[in-house]
Design a protein around this motif. Structure first.
Motif, PDB file in Angstrom:
ATOM      1  N   ALA A   1       0.567  -0.982  -0.267  1.00  0.00           N
ATOM      2  CA  ALA A   1       0.104  -0.104   0.175  1.00  0.00           C
ATOM      3  C   ALA A   1       1.123   1.193  -0.185  1.00  0.00           C
ATOM      4  N   GLU A   2       1.868   1.164   0.617  1.00  0.00           N
ATOM      5  CA  GLU A   2       2.818   2.179   0.544  1.00  0.00           C
ATOM      6  C   GLU A   2       2.965   2.692  -1.043  1.00  0.00           C
TER       7      GLU A   2
ATOM      8  N   ARG B   1       2.103   2.135  -3.104  1.00  0.00           N
ATOM      9  CA  ARG B   1       1.155   1.510  -4.201  1.00  0.00           C
ATOM     10  C   ARG B   1       0.647   3.606  -4.016  1.00  0.00           C
ATOM     11  N   ASP B   2       0.264   3.962  -2.755  1.00  0.00           N
ATOM     12  CA  ASP B   2       0.106   5.140  -2.611  1.00  0.00           C
ATOM     13  C   ASP B   2       0.915   5.970  -2.605  1.00  0.00           C
TER      14      ASP B   2
ATOM     15  N   ARG C   1       6.746   8.487   4.983  1.00  0.00           N
ATOM     16  CA  ARG C   1       6.906   7.037   4.497  1.00  0.00           C
ATOM     17  C   ARG C   1       8.214   7.039   4.549  1.00  0.00           C
TER      18      ARG C   1
END
Ligand SMILES: O=P(O)(O)OC[C@H]1O[C@H](OP(=O)(O)OP(=O)(O)O)[C@H](O)[C@@H]1O
Ligand SMILES: O=C(O)c1cc(=O)[nH]c(=O)[nH]1
Ligand SMILES: [Mg+2]
Length: 194
Positions: A8-9, A11-12, A44
């Motif tokens: 998710a990191e 992708r985001d 992040r």
């Protein structure tokens, strides 16, 4: 962090790219993890490297020095070292070969981990490890954020990764037709003129 959290990191951050990429090894892939889209965001980057530092500590114990291969390894090496309360140094290419420069040195007895951003074939990691093999520290092992080989690479030392993925990569003369139909781009720094 679970695998889903790590993915998710990426992708985001918009770091999961699709196209036709020439990798550092010369292999071609339809997927490229543009780690710099992660590293441009310190918050992040901190989340990922803190989790990697916890895995490193669990596997290797205390660490005095993190050594990373430039360019991609510098930011995660530093951030992971910050969580390990270790020093962060890097090797960089000189006439194509990784070398400790700028007066960086590893003291006798220092506990050392090599930290990479992405491992595909392990070539850059092995080159980094070879470049510091003559230093007097204790080489504990290697770590990376993403192991694209799904655990298949052999670095000659243990490798800890935040996530293992199985991403296809092909020799240039064995491309699937859908990849051959797309112009190739080479994002990394290997082979760039100094
Ligand atoms: O396991 P490998 O097959 O060696 O591939 C992974 C390496 O490729 C990338 O570096 P690259 O040489 O593209 O340069 P960069 O670090 O400047 O992005 C990445 O940062 C790793 O170092
Ligand atoms: O193998 C590579 O060169 C490589 C793959 C990847 O997904 N990301 C990257 O920065 N390098
Ligand atoms: Mg690199």
């Amino acid at each position: 962090m679970t695998d889903d959290d790590v993915l998710a990191e990426f992708r985001d951050a918009g770091a999961l790219l699709e196209g036709h990429f020439i990798l550092s090894s010369g292999l071609r892939s339809p997927i490229f993890l543009q780690k710099m889209f992660i590293f441009q965001d310190p918050v992040r980057t901190e989340r990922l490297c803190k989790a990697l530092a916890e895995k490193i500590e669990a596997a290797f114990g205390t660490v005095d020095y993190v050594v990373s291969p430039a360019v991609g390894g510098i930011v995660p090496g530093y951030e992971t070292a910050r969580h390990l309360k270790a020093k962060a140094i890097f090797v960089e290419r000189e006439d194509g070969q990784f070398r400790l420069r700028r007066g960086f040195a590893i003291p006798k007895g220092a506990r050392v981990v090599m930290v990479e951003d992405i491992v595909t074939t392990g070539l850059s990691s092995r080159e980094c490890l070879a470049s510091i093999a003559g230093e007097p520290g204790i080489m504990l092992g290697a770590a990376c954020l993403v192991d694209r080989s799904a655990g298949r690479v052999d670095l000659g030392v243990p490798l800890v990764s935040l996530i293992r993925l199985d991403i296809p990569a092909y020799p240039a003369d064995a491309l699937p037709p859908e990849l051959a139909a797309i112009p190739a781009v080479k994002p990394g720094s290997r082979g760039l003129a100094a």
